[in-house]
Scaffold this active site. Sequence first.
Site, PDB file in Angstrom:
ATOM      1  N   TYR A 120      -6.937  -1.011  -2.644  1.00  0.00           N
ATOM      2  CA  TYR A 120      -6.951   0.225  -1.853  1.00  0.00           C
ATOM      3  C   TYR A 120      -5.983   1.272  -2.424  1.00  0.00           C
ATOM      4  O   TYR A 120      -5.771   2.313  -1.828  1.00  0.00           O
ATOM      5  CB  TYR A 120      -6.580  -0.069  -0.394  1.00  0.00           C
ATOM      6  N   ASP A 137      -6.588 -12.824   4.214  1.00  0.00           N
ATOM      7  CA  ASP A 137      -6.930 -13.889   3.258  1.00  0.00           C
ATOM      8  C   ASP A 137      -5.755 -14.253   2.353  1.00  0.00           C
ATOM      9  O   ASP A 137      -5.613 -15.405   1.956  1.00  0.00           O
ATOM     10  CB  ASP A 137      -8.104 -13.436   2.385  1.00  0.00           C
ATOM     11  N   HIS A 167      -9.973  -5.275  -8.378  1.00  0.00           N
ATOM     12  CA  HIS A 167     -11.134  -5.144  -7.503  1.00  0.00           C
ATOM     13  C   HIS A 167     -11.032  -3.932  -6.608  1.00  0.00           C
ATOM     14  O   HIS A 167      -9.947  -3.371  -6.384  1.00  0.00           O
ATOM     15  CB  HIS A 167     -11.353  -6.411  -6.664  1.00  0.00           C
ATOM     16  N   TYR A 203     -14.506   1.687   6.966  1.00  0.00           N
ATOM     17  CA  TYR A 203     -13.348   1.600   7.849  1.00  0.00           C
ATOM     18  C   TYR A 203     -12.050   1.738   7.062  1.00  0.00           C
ATOM     19  O   TYR A 203     -10.985   1.957   7.632  1.00  0.00           O
ATOM     20  CB  TYR A 203     -13.366   0.283   8.648  1.00  0.00           C
ATOM     21  N   ARG A 204     -12.134   1.664   5.738  1.00  0.00           N
ATOM     22  CA  ARG A 204     -10.931   1.659   4.910  1.00  0.00           C
ATOM     23  C   ARG A 204     -11.408   1.866   3.474  1.00  0.00           C
ATOM     24  O   ARG A 204     -12.499   1.405   3.115  1.00  0.00           O
ATOM     25  CB  ARG A 204     -10.296   0.278   5.048  1.00  0.00           C
TER      26      ARG A 204
END
Length: 606
Positions: free
Chosen positions: A148, A208, A451, A532-533
């Site tokens: 992110y 996670d 990622h 959402y993000r």
Amino acid sequence: MSSIINGITNAIPSLTQKYSGVPERLAKEAIAAKDRLLSQKTVPDSVPRKGHSLPPDVDQATYDAAIEELKASIGASNVEVNDKTLVDGWYMEHPNTHDAYHVVDQEEMTCSAVVYPGSTEEVQTVVKWANKHTIPVYPISMGRNLGYGGSAPRVPGSVVLDLGRRMDQVLNIDGDNASCIVEPGVSYFKLYEEIQKRNLPLWIDCPDLGGGSVLGNAIDRGVGYTPYGDHFANHCGMEIVLPDGSLLRTGLGAMPGKDGADNPCWQSFQAAYGPYVDGIFSQSNYGIVTKMGFWLMPETDHQSYMVTFPQEDDFERIVEIIKPLAQKRILGNIPQLRHVIQELAVTGKPKTHWYDGPGQMPREVIRQHAAQQPCGDVSWVFYGTQYGDRAGIESQLKLIRAEFEKIDGSRFYLPQDMPPEHYLHSRVQVCSGVPVLRELDWLNWVPNAAHLFFSPILPTKAKDARVVLDIVSRLHKKYGFDLFPTLCVAGREMHTIVNIVYDRYDPDAKQRATGIMREMIREAAAEGFGEYRTHLLFADQVAESYGWNNGALRKFNETLKDAIDENSILSPGRNGIWGKRFRGKGWEILDGDKRDILRDGIRPKL
Ligand code: ADP
């Protein structure tokens, strides 16, 4: 603790040595994960710097003088100019200088300096300094928001406020109230260990991976997998430094306790009185959170399980079966539905172990390999957990099994049915609040892996889910990425997380990764589905897609931003919110602007 690879010792800081370190109980696992990752690395640790990013509109001499002033007020050792080589590191040894999972050039999203405040008062000092010099600051708690944007600021040359290093205390654990209050540098690992040390019958809820900041994850609205999995919904009370340097407490924290103590209900009741303002400090750039309260779950019995489904087009029926189970709260947590290719990826073996051809791994090849795995030749894999006492769990499982058995060929497994290395065992831990590292194994899929997440919210309706699944499948084929969809299915919506794994040193892979992200956001928005993000670099496009009534929400966010951040100094551009100093001046990366951020960079073009 250390590992030795190619004759080089790879030390991994432990939690007792460093706030962001690995707990002793995971030492061996961390070493193995690091070794696996390094064995996929084809590039040197660092490359020489091309230059030093300065904040916008500040020349070197002015910047240097401002930095000296800051050193004088909070201590020279707490201010580090970012002029060293950039090292991406890995999850447990992540940088605070740039985005370790760079999407654009590694050098592009760098800060000019990193500052380590040691208290709320020092955060206020830094914010006042930033206003005086109109230097943007970008607060991070742990900086592990990988996928992110990591610890990188959106505006290059901003000063990163690394809160975690010196503000890392679990301030209180109230066993009776089942709550805690933490500082930014408390990781899930640390909070978990602290509770174990005190022998309290309480669970945390972790995502996670366990290395993130409890506070940082919650304000970015991250999720976990116990019944307390909605992290922001389970927070209670915040302390915030506002962009002008003033201090605010929310909820009952706004009422002074007796004789100067903290209010006794600060961690007991969320909204207190008047407008519930906490929400505006999540996924925003309206304040720096220095303390945050959380509810902890009383420990309970639990049972994780896995259900497999043979056909690709079982998908619709699976979703429709989950929906009422979730609405009636028969399902104990937010379960995950994954495609079978993920069963291969979470083994930690690289893609080349399974398939050496170009582009996507063909379905037939996935099928052949899946047949050799414990899950067998299936299409979808469901991971769930039930909670409560044994009798309750047994009766819930009976109901759940009966529903899933309506799908031909579905199979139900308990952990004891699976070999010890199977992923289900790591789900048992995460779903009972034990933070682990297993999910890192995805990153061995390609060399130098990074990622990105494409994370739309879909209604829990098979028809809608199929629309988006078709979009992402088509675009993954077009851009040559393997499709890793994970659906976190609740009663009314699904967080649909599509993980794009790319080689961060392959310009073509990066170009494809940005291309697919922009197209997926666009196409999903055209169907009415929003994320959402998202990663910092796609924040403008996602914010733009929330454009109902001529962008009313964006305008409201901007009005708020300008009212409380006069000089636009706090995290400009985060979540697509730009203060007036930056707005409309070429910083926004929008859908229609045809901008090639890999070639042109992310600063405005002059
Ligand atoms: P984690 O390491 O838990 O994944 P980070 O510390 O990177 O999370 O935080 C995620 C994002 O949330 C950061 O990039 C930053 O924009 C924002 N953030 C983190 N901590 C704070 C804070 N204390 N106050 C305001 N914003 C924050």
